[in-house]
Design a protein around this motif. Structure first.
Motif, mmCIF file in Angstrom:
data_model
loop_
_atom_site.group_PDB
_atom_site.id
_atom_site.type_symbol
_atom_site.label_atom_id
_atom_site.label_comp_id
_atom_site.label_asym_id
_atom_site.label_seq_id
_atom_site.Cartn_x
_atom_site.Cartn_y
_atom_site.Cartn_z
ATOM 1 N N ALA A 55 0.947 -1.256 0.536
ATOM 2 C CA ALA A 55 -0.137 -0.095 0.212
ATOM 3 C C ALA A 55 0.496 1.412 0.170
ATOM 4 O O ALA A 55 0.877 2.214 -0.547
ATOM 5 C CB ALA A 55 -1.420 -0.119 1.129
ATOM 6 N N LEU A 56 2.011 1.131 0.581
ATOM 7 C CA LEU A 56 3.105 2.540 0.844
ATOM 8 C C LEU A 56 3.267 3.228 -0.336
ATOM 9 O O LEU A 56 4.128 3.990 -0.583
ATOM 10 C CB LEU A 56 3.705 2.393 1.838
ATOM 11 N N ASP A 58 2.437 1.612 -3.691
ATOM 12 C CA ASP A 58 1.735 1.707 -4.811
ATOM 13 C C ASP A 58 1.353 2.797 -5.452
ATOM 14 O O ASP A 58 0.982 4.117 -5.283
ATOM 15 C CB ASP A 58 0.181 1.416 -4.048
ATOM 16 N N ARG A 65 -1.950 10.274 0.148
ATOM 17 C CA ARG A 65 -2.911 9.462 0.600
ATOM 18 C C ARG A 65 -1.741 8.625 1.406
ATOM 19 O O ARG A 65 -2.275 7.759 2.298
ATOM 20 C CB ARG A 65 -4.075 8.288 -0.215
ATOM 21 N N ARG A 66 -0.701 7.867 0.860
ATOM 22 C CA ARG A 66 0.413 7.213 1.011
ATOM 23 C C ARG A 66 1.059 7.434 2.267
ATOM 24 O O ARG A 66 1.104 7.111 3.161
ATOM 25 C CB ARG A 66 1.486 6.273 0.423
ATOM 26 N N SER A 67 1.215 9.098 2.095
ATOM 27 C CA SER A 67 2.210 9.942 2.826
ATOM 28 C C SER A 67 1.633 9.502 4.363
ATOM 29 O O SER A 67 1.668 9.437 5.908
ATOM 30 C CB SER A 67 2.560 11.275 2.622
ATOM 31 N N ALA A 90 7.252 6.965 1.705
ATOM 32 C CA ALA A 90 5.842 6.877 1.115
ATOM 33 C C ALA A 90 5.312 8.047 0.630
ATOM 34 O O ALA A 90 4.130 7.366 -0.693
ATOM 35 C CB ALA A 90 4.828 6.846 2.221
#
Length: 275
Positions: A55-56, A58, A65-67, A90
Motif C-alpha cells: 500500500a505504501l 502503490d 494518501r500514502r504519506s 511513502a
C-alpha cells in the motif's frame, strides 16, 4: 534500482538530512542514532506486513494518501524525525516496494553513520565492519548460520549479539545485526564489506580491497596507501587480507578496477599467452 526510485531516494534523503540537521548540537548524535535504529524497525515491520508495504508503494494511489497512511501507522510509534522521513518516503514514487524498503535501510545506515561521525568513530566503525566481514568469511560454519534462510531472524540476532557484545561500538553492532538478519541474496561477509565501504564513503574516501600473499609491514601499508591516494586523487582507505594462494605480490580492487600484481596472476597471464 530504476531512475524513478533513485530520484525518490534522493528527495527523501534531502528530507532526512533536514530532519536530522534540525536537532540541537547537544541532541544531534542521539537523534541520528535513534532515527537509524527506528528506520530499521520500520523496515522490519514492513517486511512482515506485505499488505502495508504494498500500500505504501502503490503508485496508483495519490502520494499524499500514502504519506498520510504512513503517518497513521507510525506516528506515535517512532520519533518525529523518523516519522517525517517515513512519510516523505511513502509519498514518493517507487518502482516497487522493494526499492522503498531498501531506501529506508540505506537512510537508516546513513543516520547511524552520522551518529558515529559526530562521535569521531567513523574510522573505528569502518575497521570493525571490515574485520567482522573477514571473520565471517573465514568461518564457514558462522557464515552458514548467518545466511541460513530457514533460521529465524531472532536466532541470528542473538548469535551475532553474543559474538559482538562488548567488542565493537554500538553503531557497528546495530549495522551488522540489521544487515545479517534481513533476508537478502548476498553473502553475509559481502554485506559487511559493503557497510565498511559505506562508512568510508561518508568520509569521502575510496576503498581499496587488497589481497596480499604475505602480511604487509606498517611501512609497506603506508607506502601503498600514499601511492593509491596520489593515483586516485582522493584519500584511500586500504583493507588488507592475506591470501597465500597468490604466491607473491598482491591484488588491489578499487570499485570495478582490479590491479593484479600477484605471482598467481602473472602465471595465469603467462599460461594464457602460451595457449
Amino acid at each position: 534500482m530504476y531512475a524513478t526510485s533513485r530520484e525518490s531516494l534522493a528527495r527523501t534523503r534531502s528530507v532526512a538530512h533536514e530532519a536530522l540537521g534540525s536537532a540541537s548540537d547537544g541532541e544531534a548524535t542521539a537523534v541520528a542514532a535513534q532515527t537509524g535504529a527506528e528506520l530499521f524497525a520500520v523496515v522490519e515491520t514492513l517486511d512482515a506486513q506485505r499488505t502495508l508495504r504494498t500500500a505504501l508503494a502503490d503508485s496508483s494511489v495519490e502520494g499524499v494518501r500514502r504519506s498520510n497512511l504512513a503517518g497513521e501507522v507510525f506516528s506515535g510509534q517512532v520519533s518525529s524525525a523518523t516519522a517525517t522521513i517515513v512519510k516523505a518516503a511513502a509519498g514518493e514514487s517507487w518502482s516497487n516496494a522493494r526499492d522503498l524498503l531498501n531506501s529506508l535501510v540505506e537512510l537508516g545506515r546513513e543516520a547511524l553513520l552520522r551518529a558515529a561521525a559526530d562521535q569521531d568513530q567513523l574510522d573505528t566503525v569502518e575497521d570493525e565492519l571490515f574485520r567482522l566481514g573477514r571473520i565471517v568469511a573465514g568461518n564457514p560454519q558462522l557464515e552458514q548460520a548467518l545466511s541460513d534462510r530457514s533460521k529465524p531472524s531472532q536466532a541470528k540476532r542473538e548469535l551475532l549479539g553474543r559474538l559482538l557484545y562488548g567488542k565493537v561500538t554500538a553503531v557497528t553492532e546495530a549495522l551488522a545485526v540489521q544487515a545479517v538478519t534481513r533476508p537478502r541474496k548476498a553473502a553475509p561477509a559481502d554485506v559487511l564489506n559493503g557497510l565498511a565501504d559505506l562508512a568510508a564513503e561518508q568520509r569521502d574516501r575510496a576503498v581499496a580491497h587488497v589481497r596480499s600473499a604475505a602480511p604487509l609491514s606498517d611501512s609497506q601499508l603506508e607506502k601503498l596507501t600514499a601511492t593509491l591516494t596520489r593515483t586516485y586523487g582522493k584519500q584511500v582507505t586500504v583493507h588488507v587480507e592475506v591470501d597465500t594462494e597468490l604466491l607473491s605480490g598482491l591484488v588491489v580492487r578499487i570499485g570495478d578496477e582490479v590491479i593484479d600484481g600477484s605471482g598467481a596472476g602473472r602465471l595465469a597471464a603467462l599460461r594464457k599467452t602460451l595457449k
